[in-house]
Design a protein around this motif. Structure first.
Motif, PDB file in Angstrom:
ATOM      1  N   UNK A  59       0.982  -1.141  -0.106  1.00 53.29           N
ATOM      2  CA  UNK A  59       0.035  -0.084  -0.015  1.00 53.29           C
ATOM      3  C   UNK A  59       0.859   1.180   0.047  1.00 53.29           C
ATOM      4  N   UNK A  60       0.148   2.386  -0.650  1.00 57.40           N
ATOM      5  CA  UNK A  60       0.939   3.682  -0.165  1.00 57.40           C
ATOM      6  C   UNK A  60       0.013   4.676   0.265  1.00 57.40           C
ATOM      7  N   UNK A  61       0.174   5.781   0.589  1.00 56.03           N
ATOM      8  CA  UNK A  61      -0.463   6.513   1.247  1.00 56.03           C
ATOM      9  C   UNK A  61      -0.398   8.040   0.748  1.00 56.03           C
ATOM     10  N   UNK A  62      -1.519   8.292   0.599  1.00 55.67           N
ATOM     11  CA  UNK A  62      -1.520  10.119  -0.121  1.00 55.67           C
ATOM     12  C   UNK A  62      -1.771  10.847   1.146  1.00 55.67           C
ATOM     13  N   UNK A  67      -5.360   9.377   2.306  1.00 48.99           N
ATOM     14  CA  UNK A  67      -5.864   8.258   1.617  1.00 48.99           C
ATOM     15  C   UNK A  67      -4.927   7.177   1.506  1.00 48.99           C
ATOM     16  N   UNK A  68      -5.373   5.877   1.624  1.00 43.16           N
ATOM     17  CA  UNK A  68      -4.432   4.635   1.696  1.00 43.16           C
ATOM     18  C   UNK A  68      -4.934   3.894   0.208  1.00 43.16           C
ATOM     19  N   UNK A  77      -6.416   1.796  -8.715  1.00 37.04           N
ATOM     20  CA  UNK A  77      -5.626   2.732  -7.508  1.00 37.04           C
ATOM     21  C   UNK A  77      -7.001   3.348  -6.790  1.00 37.04           C
ATOM     22  N   UNK A  78      -7.720   2.777  -5.883  1.00 36.19           N
ATOM     23  CA  UNK A  78      -9.005   3.419  -5.277  1.00 36.19           C
ATOM     24  C   UNK A  78      -8.773   3.242  -3.834  1.00 36.19           C
ATOM     25  N   UNK A  79      -9.163   4.079  -3.234  1.00 34.10           N
ATOM     26  CA  UNK A  79      -8.838   4.261  -1.508  1.00 34.10           C
ATOM     27  C   UNK A  79      -9.362   3.091  -1.008  1.00 34.10           C
ATOM     28  N   UNK A  80      -8.838   2.485   0.102  1.00 35.61           N
ATOM     29  CA  UNK A  80      -9.103   1.187   0.779  1.00 35.61           C
ATOM     30  C   UNK A  80      -9.610   1.595   2.081  1.00 35.61           C
ATOM     31  N   UNK A  84      -7.561  -2.827   5.851  1.00 39.64           N
ATOM     32  CA  UNK A  84      -7.161  -3.470   5.029  1.00 39.64           C
ATOM     33  C   UNK A  84      -5.501  -3.685   5.158  1.00 39.64           C
ATOM     34  N   UNK A  85      -4.800  -2.681   5.606  1.00 42.16           N
ATOM     35  CA  UNK A  85      -3.574  -2.921   5.799  1.00 42.16           C
ATOM     36  C   UNK A  85      -2.755  -3.959   6.532  1.00 42.16           C
ATOM     37  N   UNK A  86      -3.638  -4.533   7.450  1.00 44.88           N
ATOM     38  CA  UNK A  86      -3.410  -5.715   8.258  1.00 44.88           C
ATOM     39  C   UNK A  86      -4.002  -7.076   7.796  1.00 44.88           C
ATOM     40  N   UNK A  87      -3.328  -7.861   7.163  1.00 45.47           N
ATOM     41  CA  UNK A  87      -4.094  -9.070   6.788  1.00 45.47           C
ATOM     42  C   UNK A  87      -3.100 -10.138   6.648  1.00 45.47           C
TER      43      UNK A  87
END
Length: 122
Positions: A59-62, A67-68, A77-80, A84-87
């Motif tokens: 993931x990247x971060x705006x 926004x992630x 490239x849609x926000x999540x 979702x960053x922990x899976x």
């Protein structure tokens, strides 16, 4: 010093290799860094606590819009959602491990100092 590293997610039960909390931070360089602690063996029967600083590889971060985004180019490239960053199977790149920190507060101050340096370079 003003906080530059933005805490975007904190989890007490994580898929990371630790029984301790994990904290996810949005950084000015567009990356997501995470901090977690784990035990290490000092000597036989003696353990200490170390803090791991890693970069999330999926993931990247705006930073400006808070926004992630997924880095996988096969997906849009849609926000999540922040969760979702922990899976399971999270891909991370360990940047450094520090055994001289005593708390998550100290770890956050260290990370904020690094974020401040990143912001000064941009």
């Amino acid at each position: 010093m003003k906080s530059v590293a933005k805490l975007i997610h904190r989890t007490y039960a994580s898929y990371l290799p630790t029984a301790f909390p994990a904290h996810y931070y949005g950084m000015p360089n567009g990356k997501i860094y995470l901090v977690f602690s784990r035990f290490y063996e000092i000597a036989f029967g003696e353990t200490g606590l170390e803090f791991v600083f890693a970069e999330h590889a999926d993931f990247s971060y705006d930073y400006d819009n808070d926004k992630i985004m997924r880095l996988d180019i096969s997906k849009q490239k849609v926000p999540v959602f922040v969760e979702d960053v922990d899976y399971p199977g999270t891909k991370i790149n360990i940047l450094s491990v520090h055994r001289n920190l005593n708390s998550y507060g100290e770890a956050q101050r260290f990370l904020n100092t690094e974020a401040w340096k990143m912001q000064q370079l941009t």
